[in-house]
Design an enzyme around this catalytic site. Structure first.
Site, PDB file in Angstrom:
ATOM      1  N   SER A 149      40.657 -23.796 -45.239  1.00  0.00           N
ATOM      2  CA  SER A 149      41.908 -24.535 -45.012  1.00  0.00           C
ATOM      3  C   SER A 149      42.958 -24.171 -46.037  1.00  0.00           C
ATOM      4  CB  SER A 149      41.648 -26.044 -45.093  1.00  0.00           C
ATOM      5  OG  SER A 149      42.870 -26.751 -45.005  1.00  0.00           O
ATOM      6  N   TYR A 164      38.465 -33.265 -49.619  1.00  0.00           N
ATOM      7  CA  TYR A 164      38.555 -32.319 -48.494  1.00  0.00           C
ATOM      8  C   TYR A 164      38.960 -30.938 -49.022  1.00  0.00           C
ATOM      9  CZ  TYR A 164      40.320 -30.098 -44.202  1.00  0.00           C
ATOM     10  OH  TYR A 164      40.557 -29.218 -43.161  1.00  0.00           O
TER      11      TYR A 164
HETATM   12  P1  NAD Z   1      38.433 -31.699 -34.666  1.00  0.00           P
HETATM   13  O1  NAD Z   1      38.201 -33.033 -35.267  1.00  0.00           O
HETATM   14  O2  NAD Z   1      38.962 -31.602 -33.283  1.00  0.00           O
HETATM   15  O3  NAD Z   1      37.130 -30.793 -34.721  1.00  0.00           O
HETATM   16  C1  NAD Z   1      36.063 -30.986 -35.570  1.00  0.00           C
HETATM   17  C2  NAD Z   1      34.805 -31.039 -34.738  1.00  0.00           C
HETATM   18  O4  NAD Z   1      33.685 -31.107 -35.618  1.00  0.00           O
HETATM   19  C3  NAD Z   1      34.760 -32.293 -33.843  1.00  0.00           C
HETATM   20  O5  NAD Z   1      34.469 -31.909 -32.509  1.00  0.00           O
HETATM   21  C4  NAD Z   1      33.645 -33.122 -34.444  1.00  0.00           C
HETATM   22  O6  NAD Z   1      32.901 -33.888 -33.513  1.00  0.00           O
HETATM   23  C5  NAD Z   1      32.773 -32.039 -35.085  1.00  0.00           C
HETATM   24  N1  NAD Z   1      31.936 -32.572 -36.158  1.00  0.00           N
HETATM   25  C6  NAD Z   1      32.286 -33.440 -37.138  1.00  0.00           C
HETATM   26  N2  NAD Z   1      31.240 -33.716 -37.918  1.00  0.00           N
HETATM   27  C7  NAD Z   1      30.204 -32.989 -37.428  1.00  0.00           C
HETATM   28  C8  NAD Z   1      28.847 -32.857 -37.804  1.00  0.00           C
HETATM   29  N3  NAD Z   1      28.340 -33.541 -38.842  1.00  0.00           N
HETATM   30  N4  NAD Z   1      28.044 -32.033 -37.082  1.00  0.00           N
HETATM   31  C9  NAD Z   1      28.546 -31.351 -36.004  1.00  0.00           C
HETATM   32  N5  NAD Z   1      29.831 -31.446 -35.606  1.00  0.00           N
HETATM   33  C10 NAD Z   1      30.641 -32.261 -36.306  1.00  0.00           C
HETATM   34  O7  NAD Z   1      39.420 -30.972 -35.692  1.00  0.00           O
HETATM   35  P2  NAD Z   1      39.907 -29.453 -35.794  1.00  0.00           P
HETATM   36  O8  NAD Z   1      41.280 -29.537 -36.335  1.00  0.00           O
HETATM   37  O9  NAD Z   1      39.645 -28.705 -34.537  1.00  0.00           O
HETATM   38  O10 NAD Z   1      38.980 -28.918 -36.967  1.00  0.00           O
HETATM   39  C11 NAD Z   1      38.171 -27.746 -36.879  1.00  0.00           C
HETATM   40  C12 NAD Z   1      38.030 -27.152 -38.268  1.00  0.00           C
HETATM   41  O11 NAD Z   1      39.299 -26.667 -38.703  1.00  0.00           O
HETATM   42  C13 NAD Z   1      37.577 -28.148 -39.337  1.00  0.00           C
HETATM   43  O12 NAD Z   1      36.673 -27.521 -40.219  1.00  0.00           O
HETATM   44  C14 NAD Z   1      38.861 -28.472 -40.071  1.00  0.00           C
HETATM   45  O13 NAD Z   1      38.626 -28.906 -41.400  1.00  0.00           O
HETATM   46  C15 NAD Z   1      39.553 -27.135 -40.012  1.00  0.00           C
HETATM   47  N6  NAD Z   1      40.990 -27.170 -40.240  1.00  0.00           N
HETATM   48  C16 NAD Z   1      41.807 -27.839 -39.388  1.00  0.00           C
HETATM   49  C17 NAD Z   1      43.179 -27.851 -39.625  1.00  0.00           C
HETATM   50  C18 NAD Z   1      44.132 -28.567 -38.732  1.00  0.00           C
HETATM   51  O14 NAD Z   1      45.338 -28.643 -39.070  1.00  0.00           O
HETATM   52  N7  NAD Z   1      43.696 -29.097 -37.602  1.00  0.00           N
HETATM   53  C19 NAD Z   1      43.696 -27.177 -40.749  1.00  0.00           C
HETATM   54  C20 NAD Z   1      42.833 -26.501 -41.594  1.00  0.00           C
HETATM   55  C21 NAD Z   1      41.472 -26.491 -41.325  1.00  0.00           C
END
Ligand code: NAD
Length: 258
Positions: A149, A164
């Site tokens: 991230s 985080y």
């Molecule tokens: P999201 O919440 O839609 O996706 C995260 C997924 O992980 C969800 O489907 C959730 O059910 C699953 N999850 C959570 N805990 C879990 C566990 N213990 N075991 C298995 N699955 C689990 O959010 P997203 O934005 O699609 O995030 C995806 C990745 O991208 C994450 O690692 C997040 O930190 C990273 N990220 C997102 C952003 C953003 O702006 N959205 C920015 C930087 C990094």
């Protein structure tokens, strides 16, 4: 011939249709990979698999039917089961995408021991668990892609708290160590650093005024989409990135340059 023909991938956190993991699954499937969808809720995994099949069929793309397997990435045994079922169904394993993650908005003094454990266990231990579960089956020449991230690079300050940001800093660091150790097997390990990507994680986190202020500070003038991230993950999972390992690619529209 598609870029990932014959490859088999496991993608964690891939069940939500508006999430980054789902977009990665769709993109890898469209390039010929077979994919196991991993997430917490079994029904959501099955629904995601069906939706992916339908979306790709609608586009006229011939894709292998995904395998839906529920697992908590904090549980290495559950991930070993995912690996066993993936190998049983598809016969091999080539690509891991460590995408499952959680983000809690907190200030330093508000991070409880449970907050710390939950965040580090899902975001960082989950990546190690996936690697440990999969490495005995991962093909030489395999690829590991981890979603880190922008928070790790700029001291958080967007959605997730300091814990985080620290967990994602750990992801960047763990990926480098894994790249060094696994290079001799031809296994490449790389990260992406998404900026602000609108997904279920942050869809309601910012009011309209805050959103506009944030967008005004992004040179490309928009937030990112899950597809923006998926396209770079495809590159890192494909032969086109064959000499990249231990690196991280920013996907932030220029929001953070360094
Ligand atoms: P999201 O919440 O839609 O996706 C995260 C997924 O992980 C969800 O489907 C959730 O059910 C699953 N999850 C959570 N805990 C879990 C566990 N213990 N075991 C298995 N699955 C689990 O959010 P997203 O934005 O699609 O995030 C995806 C990745 O991208 C994450 O690692 C997040 O930190 C990273 N990220 C997102 C952003 C953003 O702006 N959205 C920015 C930087 C990094």
């Amino acid at each position: 011939m598609s870029r990932l023909d014959g490859d088999v991938a496991i993608i964690t956190g891939a069940a939500h249709p508006q999430g980054i993991g789902f977009a990665i699954a769709r993109t890898l499937l469209a390039e010929g990979a077979a994919v196991s969808i991993v997430d917490l809720d079994p029904e959501a995994c099955v629904a995601a698999g069906k939706r992916l099949e339908a979306e790709l069929a609608e586009r006229g793309v011939e894709a292998v039917a995904p395998l839906a397997v529920a697992a908590d990435v904090r549980d290495r045994g559950a991930l070993e089961e995912v690996v066993a079922r993936t190998a049983e169904r598809f016969g091999r394993l080539d690509i891991l995408v460590s995408n499952a993650g959680i983000a809690q908005p907190r200030r330093i003094m508000d991070i409880s021991p449970d907050d710390w454990s939950a965040t580090l266990d899902v975001n960082l231990r989950g990546m190690l668990n996936l690697a440990q579960a999969a490495l005995p089956r991962l093909s030489d020449g395999g690829r590991i892609v981890a979603i880190a991230s922008i928070a790790a690079q700029r001291g958080g300050g967007l959605l997730g708290g300091p814990h985080y940001a620290a967990s994602k800093g750990g992801v960047l660091s763990l990926a480098k160590s894994m790249a060094r150790e696994l290079g001799p097997r031809g296994i490449r390990v790389n990260c992406v650093n998404p900026g602000v990507i609108i997904t279920p994680m942050n869809a309601t986190a910012f009011d309209a005024e805050t959103r506009q202020r944030m967008i005004d500070a992004i040179p490309l003038g928009r937030f990112g989409t899950p597809q923006d991230v998926a396209d770079v993950c495809l590159f890192l999972a494909s032969p086109q990135s064959g000499y990249l390992t231990g690196t991280a690619i920013d996907i932030n529209g220029g929001m953070h340059m360094h």
